[in-house]
Write an enzyme that holds these catalytic residues in place. Structure first.
Site, PDB file in Angstrom:
ATOM      1  N   LYS A  12      49.979   4.084 -71.794  1.00  0.00           N
ATOM      2  CA  LYS A  12      50.527   4.898 -72.936  1.00  0.00           C
ATOM      3  C   LYS A  12      51.098   6.174 -72.394  1.00  0.00           C
ATOM      4  CE  LYS A  12      48.964   6.821 -77.474  1.00  0.00           C
ATOM      5  NZ  LYS A  12      48.065   6.871 -78.422  1.00  0.00           N
ATOM      6  N   SER A  22      49.577   5.653 -82.752  1.00  0.00           N
ATOM      7  CA  SER A  22      50.689   5.980 -81.797  1.00  0.00           C
ATOM      8  C   SER A  22      50.712   5.215 -80.424  1.00  0.00           C
ATOM      9  CB  SER A  22      50.154   7.596 -81.519  1.00  0.00           C
ATOM     10  OG  SER A  22      48.942   7.589 -80.651  1.00  0.00           O
ATOM     11  N   SER A  57      45.132   4.800 -83.445  1.00  0.00           N
ATOM     12  CA  SER A  57      46.157   4.699 -82.657  1.00  0.00           C
ATOM     13  C   SER A  57      45.973   3.574 -81.620  1.00  0.00           C
ATOM     14  CB  SER A  57      46.468   6.002 -81.869  1.00  0.00           C
ATOM     15  OG  SER A  57      46.903   6.816 -82.760  1.00  0.00           O
TER      16      SER A  57
END
Length: 482
Positions: free
Chosen positions: A82, A157, A181
């Protein structure tokens, strides 16, 4: 030539076995995943940065290690990281034009442990700006879309990580979770995600001072998730919050005889009928395993949860970060309108917000503690209130209605963020099927404080009996108008 779906969707455990048996090479596996990325990425837009040439060289070295019988635990496995998480020598932009040139001097400790175990980082995945939204889009990367239906978001996210897993572009992925997230993208992409209890995985400044925010693994199987858990957790000399290393037992406990407390809505959420239907079907699978399921009432309200969350997040871990970002802004397009809304909310909070939020969180915790004290081993609830929201959803602009009721555009479709406030509970997201729009739905399996073994035992047993995604005709088909 279309990708070999059985190959690109194979588990890390299966790949490692084939590597050891010389029936598949890490180079062949990586080439198949790169081909898949080239095939589907223009539709999905999940890759922030790609390192395919470097990754191929690493795959060749991994192949040599297998030939020399020196393979490490994750040797040759493709890992997507990520893009809020540092990889040494690579950019960490966190979806922001302000940080598009920031090169990380060292890797995040979780990433470093996976690399030391032989994983190959071949891409970094998209995030919303500063990871502050439930959809993954930014001025830097554009809109990331859900492989199951391109009209919808892969959530956020860690949306790029979830979409990359769902699209067959990687084998394992990393995420982080401050409000859901990891869990939201795991849910809507049909993969597994682990929201660790505070301290389980090491972290970095300033997040070591934010117990609500944790890093963790994402994968397409519970076995792979467990492998990432064992390799990624443990103390770090620079992190005073990291706990002693823990390994899951080789044989997880049989869940027969365990008790699940089922909450359809955590007492406050409007939940779409399809999500509820799939949740209840999942509970029947647990009952078939010999797990007792009992519906419980949780007395939370929407206002309570919102005030507790905003009063904690925007006065502590996010507020500090927001203030630091504001100091860097020199022109209007440096940050998005979404960020400006978050800043406005944070600066408008009245005196006494922190104390009121702490009192609300204490009350929420008492209700949850009472459930475990009554003999339940876990709580199960939906992860999202709707299967997903449109890919270009604007939380502070677009109206969000569930069951005819208008809900908050930012948090109104999440059932995740309360458990970032109650941050000692391990949580695994497991898929429950697909909705009529083809987007997967899921449950959260919430175990008692630091009882990671029970969370994994329930998830692993459930995986054995639930109809699988990523097999037969249940692969993402990239439908939608885009």
């Amino acid at each position: 030539m279309a990708a070999d779906l059985d190959l690109v969707y194979s588990s890390a455990a299966a790949q490692l076995r084939l590597f050891r048996e010389r029936k598949l090479s890490p180079v062949e596996m990586l080439d198949a995943q790169i081909a898949r990325a080239n095939e589907v990425e223009p539709k999905v837009n999940a890759i922030a940065w790609q390192f395919f040439d470097e990754a191929r060289e690493a795959a060749k070295r991994a192949e040599d290690r297998y030939m020399q019988r020196e393979a490490r635990p994750l040797e040759g496995i493709a890992l997507a990281v990520k893009d809020d998480t540092d990889v040494e020598g690579k950019v960490t932009a966190s979806g922001s034009v302000l940080f598009k040139d920031y090169v990380a001097p060292v890797s995040h400790p979780m990433v470093q442990r996976y690399v030391d175990a032989g994983a190959i980082v071949h891409m970094k995945t998209t995030v919303p700006e500063f990871c502050m939204a439930g959809v993954t889009k930014s001025a830097l990367w554009g809109v990331t879309r859900n492989p199951w239906n391109l009209d919808y978001t892969p959530a956020g996210s860690s949306g790029g990580s979830g979409a990359a897993l769902a699209a067959g572009m990687c084998t394992l992925a990393t995420g982080s979770d401050s409000a859901g997230s990891i869990r939201l993208p795991a849910s809507v992409n049909g993969v597994y995600g682990f929201k660790a209890p505070y301290g389980r995985f090491p972290t970095v400044v300033p997040w070591a001072l934010a117990p609500q925010s944790v890093y963790g693994p994402m994968a397409r199987s519970v076995g792979d998730l467990a492998m990432m858990y064992d390799l990624g957790n443990g103390p770090a000399p620079y992190d005073h919050t990291a706990l002693a290393k823990r390994s899951l037992p080789t044989r997880l406990p049989d869940p027969a005889g365990m008790r699940i407390a089922y909450s359809p809505d955590l007492g406050y959420a409007q939940v779409d009928p399809e999500v509820r239907r799939n949740t209840e079907a999942a509970l029947r699978h647990f009952e078939a395993l010999g797990v007792a399921v009992e519906e419980v009432r949780i007395g939370w309200t929407a206002d309570m949860v919102y005030d507790a969350f905003v009063g904690t997040a925007l006065t502590s871990y996010w507020r500090n970060f927001i203030d630091n970002v504001v100091d860097l802004v020199t022109q209007s397009d440096d940050v998005s309108d979404h960020f400006r809304h978050m800043h406005a909310i944070a600066t408008a909070l009245p005196k006494g917000t922190v104390e009121r939020a702490a009192d609300l969180v204490a009350g929420m915790n008492r209700e949850i503690d009472a459930i475990y004290s009554a003999g339940f081993d876990a709580i199960v609830c939906p992860t999202t209130a709707v299967p997903s929201v449109p890919a270009e959803h604007e939380a502070f602009v677009d109206e969000l209605v569930i069951n005819g009721v208008k809900v908050d555009g930012l948090t109104g479709w999440w059932l995740t963020h309360p458990f970032n406030l109650l941050y000692l509970h391990p949580i695994i997201v497991a898929q429950t099927g697909r909705a009529s729009n083809n987007v997967p739905t899921s449950i959260q399996i919430i175990a008692n404080r630091y009882d990671d073994v029970t969370a994994f035992a329930l998830a692993a047993a459930y995986e054995r009996v639930a109809p699988p995604l990523f097999s037969g005709n249940a692969f993402p088909d990239f439908r939608g108008r885009n």
